[in-house]
Write a protein that holds these residues in place. Structure first.
Motif, PDB file in Angstrom:
ATOM      1  N   ARG A 129      -0.574   6.968   3.583  1.00  0.00           N
ATOM      2  CA  ARG A 129      -0.599   5.617   4.147  1.00  0.00           C
ATOM      3  C   ARG A 129      -0.904   4.582   3.077  1.00  0.00           C
ATOM      4  O   ARG A 129      -1.395   4.894   1.995  1.00  0.00           O
ATOM      5  CB  ARG A 129      -1.654   5.539   5.243  1.00  0.00           C
ATOM      6  CG  ARG A 129      -3.084   5.794   4.746  1.00  0.00           C
ATOM      7  CD  ARG A 129      -4.108   5.149   5.641  1.00  0.00           C
ATOM      8  NE  ARG A 129      -5.485   5.455   5.283  1.00  0.00           N
ATOM      9  CZ  ARG A 129      -6.192   4.845   4.354  1.00  0.00           C
ATOM     10  NH1 ARG A 129      -5.633   3.902   3.597  1.00  0.00           N
ATOM     11  NH2 ARG A 129      -7.462   5.162   4.139  1.00  0.00           N
ATOM     12  N   GLN A 130      -0.619   3.319   3.421  1.00  0.00           N
ATOM     13  CA  GLN A 130      -0.959   2.225   2.512  1.00  0.00           C
ATOM     14  C   GLN A 130      -2.477   2.107   2.374  1.00  0.00           C
ATOM     15  O   GLN A 130      -3.232   2.425   3.306  1.00  0.00           O
ATOM     16  CB  GLN A 130      -0.423   0.897   3.046  1.00  0.00           C
ATOM     17  CG  GLN A 130       1.053   0.683   2.801  1.00  0.00           C
ATOM     18  CD  GLN A 130       1.487  -0.735   3.116  1.00  0.00           C
ATOM     19  OE1 GLN A 130       0.753  -1.504   3.719  1.00  0.00           O
ATOM     20  NE2 GLN A 130       2.696  -1.081   2.722  1.00  0.00           N
ATOM     21  N   PHE A 131      -2.900   1.630   1.220  1.00  0.00           N
ATOM     22  CA  PHE A 131      -4.312   1.313   1.000  1.00  0.00           C
ATOM     23  C   PHE A 131      -4.643  -0.043   1.600  1.00  0.00           C
ATOM     24  O   PHE A 131      -3.764  -0.900   1.759  1.00  0.00           O
ATOM     25  CB  PHE A 131      -4.627   1.285  -0.496  1.00  0.00           C
ATOM     26  CG  PHE A 131      -4.829   2.648  -1.105  1.00  0.00           C
ATOM     27  CD1 PHE A 131      -6.044   3.305  -0.972  1.00  0.00           C
ATOM     28  CD2 PHE A 131      -3.805   3.274  -1.797  1.00  0.00           C
ATOM     29  CE1 PHE A 131      -6.241   4.553  -1.533  1.00  0.00           C
ATOM     30  CE2 PHE A 131      -3.993   4.523  -2.356  1.00  0.00           C
ATOM     31  CZ  PHE A 131      -5.219   5.167  -2.225  1.00  0.00           C
ATOM     32  N   THR A 132      -5.920  -0.246   1.909  1.00  0.00           N
ATOM     33  CA  THR A 132      -6.436  -1.545   2.331  1.00  0.00           C
ATOM     34  C   THR A 132      -7.678  -1.854   1.501  1.00  0.00           C
ATOM     35  O   THR A 132      -8.178  -0.996   0.762  1.00  0.00           O
ATOM     36  CB  THR A 132      -6.818  -1.541   3.829  1.00  0.00           C
ATOM     37  OG1 THR A 132      -7.992  -0.728   4.012  1.00  0.00           O
ATOM     38  CG2 THR A 132      -5.673  -1.010   4.695  1.00  0.00           C
ATOM     39  N   GLU A 133      -8.209  -3.060   1.646  1.00  0.00           N
ATOM     40  CA  GLU A 133      -9.446  -3.438   0.948  1.00  0.00           C
ATOM     41  C   GLU A 133     -10.588  -2.481   1.287  1.00  0.00           C
ATOM     42  O   GLU A 133     -11.479  -2.234   0.472  1.00  0.00           O
ATOM     43  CB  GLU A 133      -9.849  -4.874   1.323  1.00  0.00           C
ATOM     44  CG  GLU A 133      -8.915  -5.939   0.790  1.00  0.00           C
ATOM     45  CD  GLU A 133      -9.123  -6.224  -0.694  1.00  0.00           C
ATOM     46  OE1 GLU A 133     -10.031  -5.631  -1.315  1.00  0.00           O
ATOM     47  OE2 GLU A 133      -8.351  -7.033  -1.237  1.00  0.00           O
ATOM     48  N   PHE A 193      -1.754  -3.394  -4.288  1.00  0.00           N
ATOM     49  CA  PHE A 193      -1.186  -4.339  -3.317  1.00  0.00           C
ATOM     50  C   PHE A 193       0.071  -5.027  -3.862  1.00  0.00           C
ATOM     51  O   PHE A 193       0.979  -5.371  -3.102  1.00  0.00           O
ATOM     52  CB  PHE A 193      -2.231  -5.378  -2.904  1.00  0.00           C
ATOM     53  CG  PHE A 193      -3.445  -4.777  -2.229  1.00  0.00           C
ATOM     54  CD1 PHE A 193      -3.334  -3.624  -1.458  1.00  0.00           C
ATOM     55  CD2 PHE A 193      -4.689  -5.365  -2.371  1.00  0.00           C
ATOM     56  CE1 PHE A 193      -4.442  -3.066  -0.842  1.00  0.00           C
ATOM     57  CE2 PHE A 193      -5.802  -4.819  -1.756  1.00  0.00           C
ATOM     58  CZ  PHE A 193      -5.685  -3.662  -0.993  1.00  0.00           C
ATOM     59  N   MET A 207      -2.195  -0.783   9.260  1.00  0.00           N
ATOM     60  CA  MET A 207      -1.923  -0.120   8.000  1.00  0.00           C
ATOM     61  C   MET A 207      -0.672   0.726   8.156  1.00  0.00           C
ATOM     62  O   MET A 207      -0.474   1.387   9.161  1.00  0.00           O
ATOM     63  CB  MET A 207      -3.156   0.677   7.613  1.00  0.00           C
ATOM     64  CG  MET A 207      -2.977   2.121   7.337  1.00  0.00           C
ATOM     65  SD  MET A 207      -4.530   2.975   7.101  1.00  0.00           S
ATOM     66  CE  MET A 207      -5.560   2.391   8.427  1.00  0.00           C
ATOM     67  N   GLN A 208       0.203   0.672   7.161  1.00  0.00           N
ATOM     68  CA  GLN A 208       1.504   1.331   7.239  1.00  0.00           C
ATOM     69  C   GLN A 208       1.427   2.770   6.769  1.00  0.00           C
ATOM     70  O   GLN A 208       0.855   3.070   5.728  1.00  0.00           O
ATOM     71  CB  GLN A 208       2.520   0.575   6.399  1.00  0.00           C
ATOM     72  CG  GLN A 208       3.901   1.204   6.413  1.00  0.00           C
ATOM     73  CD  GLN A 208       4.865   0.475   5.495  1.00  0.00           C
ATOM     74  OE1 GLN A 208       4.726  -0.715   5.249  1.00  0.00           O
ATOM     75  NE2 GLN A 208       5.833   1.189   4.960  1.00  0.00           N
ATOM     76  N   LEU A 264      -7.149  -2.080  -7.000  1.00  0.00           N
ATOM     77  CA  LEU A 264      -6.649  -2.422  -5.660  1.00  0.00           C
ATOM     78  C   LEU A 264      -5.626  -3.559  -5.704  1.00  0.00           C
ATOM     79  O   LEU A 264      -4.567  -3.451  -5.070  1.00  0.00           O
ATOM     80  CB  LEU A 264      -7.807  -2.755  -4.713  1.00  0.00           C
ATOM     81  CG  LEU A 264      -8.374  -1.575  -3.917  1.00  0.00           C
ATOM     82  CD1 LEU A 264      -9.604  -2.001  -3.121  1.00  0.00           C
ATOM     83  CD2 LEU A 264      -7.344  -0.955  -2.991  1.00  0.00           C
ATOM     84  N   ASP A 269     -10.606   0.546   1.384  1.00  0.00           N
ATOM     85  CA  ASP A 269     -10.549   1.799   0.624  1.00  0.00           C
ATOM     86  C   ASP A 269     -11.264   1.724  -0.727  1.00  0.00           C
ATOM     87  O   ASP A 269     -11.266   2.710  -1.466  1.00  0.00           O
ATOM     88  CB  ASP A 269      -9.091   2.206   0.391  1.00  0.00           C
ATOM     89  CG  ASP A 269      -8.460   2.790   1.639  1.00  0.00           C
ATOM     90  OD1 ASP A 269      -9.012   3.763   2.190  1.00  0.00           O
ATOM     91  OD2 ASP A 269      -7.410   2.260   2.061  1.00  0.00           O
ATOM     92  N   TYR A 312       3.074  -3.036  -2.982  1.00  0.00           N
ATOM     93  CA  TYR A 312       3.487  -3.197  -1.582  1.00  0.00           C
ATOM     94  C   TYR A 312       4.274  -4.490  -1.385  1.00  0.00           C
ATOM     95  O   TYR A 312       5.196  -4.550  -0.577  1.00  0.00           O
ATOM     96  CB  TYR A 312       2.274  -3.193  -0.655  1.00  0.00           C
ATOM     97  CG  TYR A 312       1.442  -1.936  -0.689  1.00  0.00           C
ATOM     98  CD1 TYR A 312       1.979  -0.708  -1.090  1.00  0.00           C
ATOM     99  CD2 TYR A 312       0.098  -1.966  -0.326  1.00  0.00           C
ATOM    100  CE1 TYR A 312       1.200   0.441  -1.117  1.00  0.00           C
ATOM    101  CE2 TYR A 312      -0.678  -0.819  -0.341  1.00  0.00           C
ATOM    102  CZ  TYR A 312      -0.125   0.378  -0.746  1.00  0.00           C
ATOM    103  OH  TYR A 312      -0.905   1.513  -0.768  1.00  0.00           O
TER     104      TYR A 312
END
Length: 197
Positions: free
Chosen positions: A13-17, A57, A1-2, A53, A19, A60
């Motif tokens: 930071r970037q979100f991910t699934e 994405f 994760m960035q 979400l 989250d 990004y």
């Protein structure tokens, strides 16, 4: 994760699934969402998963440094909400009468437990600095006219009132504030503008 950036107390930071639960809990607090376009209504989990979400994405994929960023408290690793820095043309209230197509929108949503600690100012200040370092000409922010706490944050950051606007989807009055790169350089200490992120 960035990781986009770090401040003294926060990591953005970037979100991910993974989250989805964090975002659902954030938007399930009626106090948190009462002065947002939700008008106090929690966001259903299915909407978080299938609409919000995926929208995050897409930012990004389309942009290097624009979009929504999860805010993490450094002291305990807790998710406390999100900040956004993204092109204004994607905002539901975009209107060329009030903003320019190349303006960048600033915003945030934080858990109630994080209120009153200066996190909104800290995270927003870091994003403004980053934006102007990267060549942004003007940053704008919008809050409901009743959201006095957010308006105080905008003013503390050096943004100035530009116009009143109406969210057409819910007929709510909002205020639009902005700061240009030139006025930022004049209002903020030059050492802040020239220091490294």
């Amino acid at each position: 994760m960035q990781i986009l950036l770090e401040t003294e107390r926060l990591i953005l930071r970037q979100f991910t699934e993974a989250d989805a639960d964090n975002l659902f809990q954030l938007d399930s607090d009626r106090e948190v969402v009462k002065l947002t376009t939700n008008l106090g209504e929690p966001t259903p989990y299915s909407v978080i998963k299938t609409e919000f979400l995926p929208e995050i994405f897409q930012y990004y994929e389309k942009y290097n440094n624009y979009g929504y960023w999860g805010a993490i408290e450094k002291s305990n690793g807790a998710f406390i909400g999100w900040f956004l820095l993204k092109p204004i043309i994607h905002a539901s209230y975009f209107n060329p009468q009030f903003v320019n197509a190349n303006d960048i929108e600033l915003g945030y949503r934080l858990r109630k437990a994080a209120w009153g600690k200066g996190y909104a100012t800290e995270g927003s200040k870091a994003l403004i600095k980053k934006g102007f370092h990267e060549g942004v000409e003007r940053i704008v922010a919008v809050a409901f006219a009743a959201n006095l706490a957010s308006i105080r944050v905008m003013e503390k950051l050096g943004l100035t009132f530009q116009a009143k606007v109406i969210y057409e989807e819910n007929n709510q009055e909002a205020v639009l504030y902005s700061i240009s790169q030139s006025s930022y350089k004049n209002k903020i200490s030059p050492s802040l503008f020239t220091s490294k992120s």
